[in-house]
Design a protein around this motif. Structure first.
Motif, short mmCIF file in Angstrom:
data_model
loop_
_atom_site.label_atom_id
_atom_site.label_comp_id
_atom_site.label_asym_id
_atom_site.label_seq_id
_atom_site.Cartn_x
_atom_site.Cartn_y
_atom_site.Cartn_z
N ASP A 1 1.92 -10.26 8.90
CA ASP A 1 3.15 -10.57 9.63
C ASP A 1 3.45 -9.40 10.57
OD1 ASP A 1 5.65 -11.18 10.53
OD2 ASP A 1 6.44 -11.81 8.60
N TRP A 2 3.10 -9.57 11.84
CA TRP A 2 3.22 -8.45 12.78
C TRP A 2 4.66 -8.07 13.07
CZ3 TRP A 2 -0.61 -5.31 13.82
CH2 TRP A 2 -1.91 -5.75 13.55
N ARG A 3 5.61 -8.93 12.72
CA ARG A 3 7.02 -8.57 12.93
C ARG A 3 7.43 -7.45 11.97
NH1 ARG A 3 9.58 -14.13 11.63
NH2 ARG A 3 8.05 -13.79 9.98
N ARG A 4 6.64 -7.28 10.91
CA ARG A 4 6.98 -6.27 9.90
C ARG A 4 6.15 -5.01 10.03
NH1 ARG A 4 7.83 -10.64 4.96
NH2 ARG A 4 9.92 -11.21 5.61
N ILE A 5 5.52 -4.84 11.16
CA ILE A 5 4.65 -3.68 11.36
C ILE A 5 5.45 -2.38 11.24
CG2 ILE A 5 4.85 -3.76 13.91
CD1 ILE A 5 1.64 -2.84 12.03
N ASN A 6 6.73 -2.41 11.69
CA ASN A 6 7.55 -1.18 11.61
C ASN A 6 7.79 -0.78 10.15
OD1 ASN A 6 9.16 -3.39 11.13
ND2 ASN A 6 10.82 -2.78 12.50
N VAL A 7 8.03 -1.79 9.30
CA VAL A 7 8.23 -1.49 7.87
C VAL A 7 6.93 -0.96 7.28
CG1 VAL A 7 8.91 -2.47 5.64
CG2 VAL A 7 9.96 -3.34 7.72
N PHE A 8 5.81 -1.58 7.69
CA PHE A 8 4.51 -1.17 7.18
C PHE A 8 4.23 0.30 7.53
CE2 PHE A 8 -0.17 -0.94 7.51
CZ PHE A 8 -0.51 -1.37 6.24
N VAL A 9 4.50 0.65 8.79
CA VAL A 9 4.28 2.04 9.22
C VAL A 9 5.20 2.97 8.42
CG1 VAL A 9 4.53 3.65 11.17
CG2 VAL A 9 3.48 1.41 11.52
N GLY A 10 6.46 2.56 8.25
CA GLY A 10 7.42 3.36 7.49
C GLY A 10 6.95 3.60 6.06
N VAL A 11 6.46 2.53 5.43
CA VAL A 11 5.99 2.64 4.03
C VAL A 11 4.78 3.57 3.96
CG1 VAL A 11 4.88 1.34 2.16
CG2 VAL A 11 6.89 0.40 3.28
N ILE A 12 3.86 3.41 4.92
CA ILE A 12 2.65 4.26 4.92
C ILE A 12 3.05 5.73 5.10
CG2 ILE A 12 0.55 4.83 6.26
CD1 ILE A 12 0.23 2.30 4.61
N VAL A 13 3.95 6.01 6.05
CA VAL A 13 4.37 7.40 6.30
C VAL A 13 5.04 7.99 5.06
CG1 VAL A 13 5.99 8.84 7.63
CG2 VAL A 13 4.57 7.14 8.80
N LEU A 14 5.98 7.21 4.47
CA LEU A 14 6.70 7.71 3.29
C LEU A 14 5.75 7.91 2.12
CD1 LEU A 14 9.44 8.45 2.11
CD2 LEU A 14 9.80 6.06 1.54
N CYS A 15 4.87 6.93 1.88
CA CYS A 15 3.92 7.07 0.77
C CYS A 15 2.99 8.25 1.03
CB CYS A 15 3.11 5.78 0.60
SG CYS A 15 4.11 4.42 0.00
N GLY A 16 2.62 8.44 2.32
CA GLY A 16 1.76 9.57 2.67
C GLY A 16 2.42 10.89 2.31
N PHE A 17 3.70 11.04 2.66
CA PHE A 17 4.45 12.26 2.31
C PHE A 17 4.47 12.47 0.79
CE2 PHE A 17 6.99 12.04 6.44
CZ PHE A 17 6.43 13.21 6.93
N ILE A 18 4.80 11.39 0.08
CA ILE A 18 4.93 11.50 -1.38
C ILE A 18 3.59 11.90 -2.01
CG2 ILE A 18 5.40 10.19 -3.51
CD1 ILE A 18 7.48 8.58 -1.83
N LEU A 19 2.51 11.23 -1.60
CA LEU A 19 1.20 11.53 -2.18
C LEU A 19 0.76 12.95 -1.81
CD1 LEU A 19 -0.61 8.11 -1.58
CD2 LEU A 19 0.28 9.02 -3.72
N TYR A 20 1.06 13.37 -0.56
CA TYR A 20 0.69 14.71 -0.12
C TYR A 20 1.37 15.76 -1.01
CZ TYR A 20 0.58 18.97 2.70
OH TYR A 20 0.42 20.27 3.12
N TYR A 21 2.67 15.59 -1.22
CA TYR A 21 3.40 16.60 -2.02
C TYR A 21 3.06 16.52 -3.51
CZ TYR A 21 5.86 18.41 1.97
OH TYR A 21 6.13 19.03 3.15
N ILE A 22 2.68 15.34 -3.98
CA ILE A 22 2.22 15.24 -5.37
C ILE A 22 0.94 16.07 -5.53
CG2 ILE A 22 1.14 13.66 -7.05
CD1 ILE A 22 3.21 11.56 -6.19
N ASN A 23 0.04 15.95 -4.54
CA ASN A 23 -1.20 16.73 -4.59
C ASN A 23 -0.92 18.22 -4.48
OD1 ASN A 23 -3.17 14.83 -5.01
ND2 ASN A 23 -3.26 14.24 -2.86
N GLN A 24 0.04 18.58 -3.62
CA GLN A 24 0.43 19.99 -3.49
C GLN A 24 0.95 20.52 -4.82
OE1 GLN A 24 1.12 22.08 -0.25
NE2 GLN A 24 -0.79 20.96 -0.01
N ALA A 25 1.78 19.72 -5.47
CA ALA A 25 2.35 20.13 -6.76
C ALA A 25 1.26 20.27 -7.81
CB ALA A 25 3.40 19.11 -7.20
N LYS A 26 0.31 19.31 -7.77
CA LYS A 26 -0.79 19.36 -8.74
C LYS A 26 -1.65 20.61 -8.54
CE LYS A 26 -2.47 14.98 -8.60
NZ LYS A 26 -3.33 13.85 -8.92
#
Lengths: 216, 425
Positions: free
Chosen positions: B171-196
């Protein structure tokens, strides 16, 4: 395995749920409805667990004569009365004029309404405590609440009728609700949304697992 | 003579009678019909030539396409307005006609819907996927009385098609949400790895969570119970999951301090989960023997029944500490005020914005929204969990920057930044 299988199920279901938001194709477009149905079915069966637990704890209280066991008797009697009458009425137990309906209308509903009505008194006592001007923030809260409450009733406009329309209490109340209040609420909502995403991700990835009964 | 006169008279009488009969039988109905046609509305009798004059010009440029971003089964029909689709013009509505193809054979066109004049789009939501369809749009002029059509003049457009509907994989109308989710998940996973990896992460103090230890300790000192209320919603609510997660940490402390923890719940699935969590917490700190089956117990699914049950227990048993962690509705204030009246130390946490003011007014500490979700990480101090908090904060920073930039751009009318954040339900 006791922990791995629930983690695996949680992870798969979580990812599928994220995907179904972006994929309109079958079967993803139906998954939300399917999982909701499954949850309702599981929850419907699980109600017996709750009911049996309630009865077990109440009977134990009565037989062991624990403190306040009299209340447990009331719980048991009420539970059995509603259950027996409901089952005796059969399929149409919720129809108007049945004994179950009578109990619902004239016992359950007034009791429920009474509890809800108590809320009015609790709002008064909580407001009294919250609006005491102990410090700067509390004074600000008191002032805002005073203006909003007065602005929401005709008295506010009567008192400030001599002022330009935009400066009357009703306008001030609307401004407080539309701008500072909305801004604050939106800030909280953004925080909640991010917290939800973060928590969901932790659960999906299995990093957060204490809800499954413990840590590692 | 008399006879002749009579005969002549009779002949006249017969002629008069015949004339009268002729008048009654032939002329009267004609006159009546003429009269009736004069009194009837002119529109009820419409000659073909008149209908032709009333016929609107057909719509132009009909196009059809599969409706994008859907699960199939829908086709979008567009057309240009009929030249007669003007105020008071002859095109008063449009009728959409459709012909489907079955086994390679095109079927007759049938009506599938009407739209009012001025419309240029129709969504056919009953178009079976992967079947070829042809469409025509008809401009319609009509007169109706009491919902009955008296006359109708129509003209059809050229046909458009063939077109097939099909399900989409994104659903291309939701591409903005998709990008937002990817960016947020990217941040979370990055800092989880940093913490580890052992990086120290700064987490601000949360007063409500700092007080958990103190609250449990107070109950221990007073020799009184701790009540833990995990909200009134089921396990499909993330707030309930967060509440049950914090319960695990509180149960560990209670087990360590040997303080009685009581957890009345309002949902059967929460009962099962909470029992497991508390039992595991007691086991984890080496006190499995201290766990009692009736510590976690079910009250009722009913909102006010649950509130009444807990209020009764609070007033009778006077716990030293009460936790409210989860999703609450109107019962929030009833519970918190009752707890306040017995002088219990109360810590609440919810993501229900409408209930937050009540908890703030009645409880000693309140976890506001995101703090509820951060509590588990904060209390456990596990690096992986703390990393996710840091990632969440980075997401917040991105949103903050977007808000500031957006406000500036919108203020100066440079760019419609807010369009990027439009979410389609």
């Amino acid at each position: 395995m006791r922990r791995e299988i629930p983690l695996l199920i949680t992870g798969i279901v979580g990812i599928v749920f994220v995907l179904q938001y972006f994929i309109p194709h079958f079967p993803f477009n139906r998954m939300n409805a399917w999982f909701s149905d499954w949850f309702s079915i599981v929850a419907a069966f699980a109600i017996w667990l709750g009911a049996l637990n309630l009865m077990k704890i109440s009977f134990q209280k009565v037989f062991r004569r624990k403190s306040d066991w009299g209340y447990a008797v009331v719980i048991i009697m009420s539970f059995l009365l509603m259950a027996v009458v409901g089952f005796a009425e059969g399929k149409g137990f919720r129809d108007q004029g049945t004994a179950f309906d009578w109990l619902f209308q004239f016992v359950y509903t007034p009791l429920s309404a009474t509890m809800f009505a108590i809320l009015a008194f609790f709002v008064a006592s909580a407001s009294y405590r919250a609006f005491r001007a102990r410090n700067f923030e509390a004074t600000l809260l008191l002032l805002a609440a005073f203006l909003v409450m007065l602005g929401r009733v005709p008295t506010g406009d009567v008192l400030t009728g001599f002022m330009p329309e935009g400066m009357r209490l009703s306008a001030v109340a609307s401004w407080i609700m539309n701008f500072p209040q909305t801004a604050g609420q939106r800030a909280i909502m953004i925080g909640i949304a991010l917290g939800l995403v973060s928590t969901s991700l932790r659960i999906i990835l299995g990093i957060e697992r204490s809800h499954l009964g413990g840590g590692d | 003579m008399n006879h002749n006169c009579r005969t002549t008279k009779q002949t006249f009488l017969r002629r008069d009678f015949l004339l009268l009969a002729f008048l009654i039988i032939v002329i009267a109905p004609t006159l009546a019909a003429q009269q009736a046609s004069d009194t009837m509305p002119a529109d009820t009798v419409v000659a073909d030539s008149i209908l032709v004059a009333r016929t609107p010009a057909p719509p132009i440029s009909v196009t059809v396409q599969d409706l994008p971003n859907d699960a199939g089964g829908s086709i979008k029909v567009n057309w240009g307005l009929s030249p007669d689709d003007v105020a008071g013009g002859k095109a008063r509505k449009y009728r959409i006609l459709r012909a489907e193809t079955i086994d390679g054979q095109r079927q007759e066109f049938t009506e599938i819907g009407d739209v009012t004049s001025g419309a240029t789009e129709f969504i056919d939501g009953n178009a079976t996927s992967d079947v070829e369809f042809y469409y025509k749009v008809m401009a319609v002029n009509f007169l109706s009385e009491d919902n009955e059509t008296i006359w109708e003049a129509t003209s059809k457009s050229d046909e458009a098609g063939p077109v097939k509907s099909s399900a989409q994989w994104f659903d291309w109308r939701r591409i903005n949400v998709f990008v937002g989710v990817i960016v947020l998940c990217g941040f979370i996973l990055y800092y989880i790895n940093q913490a580890k990896a052992g990086k120290k992460l700064f987490i601000r103090k949360i007063a409500g969570l700092e007080a958990v230890d103190e609250a449990v300790g107070r109950a221990t000192e007073m020799g009184k119970k701790i009540f833990y209320i995990p909200g009134t919603q089921d396990m499909d609510n993330v707030q309930t999951i967060a509440g049950v997660t914090i319960l695990g940490r509180v149960a560990e402390m209670a087990a360590q301090y040997e303080t009685w923890l009581e957890v009345p719940v309002s949902r059967s699935l929460v009962l099962v989960t909470a029992k497991e969590v508390v039992k595991e917490a007691y086991t984890k700190v080496g006190r499995p023997d201290a766990y009692q089956e009736d510590q976690v117990h079910y009250l009722t699914d009913d909102q006010f029944g649950y509130a009444a049950g807990i209020d009764g227990m609070v007033v009778r048993e006077k716990p030293a500490t009460i936790f409210y962690m989860g999703a609450f509705y109107a019962e929030a204030l009833i519970l918190a005020e009752t707890g306040n009246s017995i002088g219990a130390i109360q810590i609440a946490g919810t993501a229900m914005p409408s209930q937050l003011p009540f908890f703030v007014a009645s409880c000693d500490y309140t976890l506001i929204g995101e703090e509820l979700f951060a509590a588990s990480a904060y209390l456990s101090r596990e690096p992986k969990l703390l990393g996710s908090l840091k990632g969440q904060d980075m997401g917040k920073a991105v949103i903050l920057i977007a808000i500031v930039v957006g406000v500036l751009l919108e203020t100066f009318g440079i760019w419609k930044l807010s369009n990027l954040f439009t979410v389609i339900d």
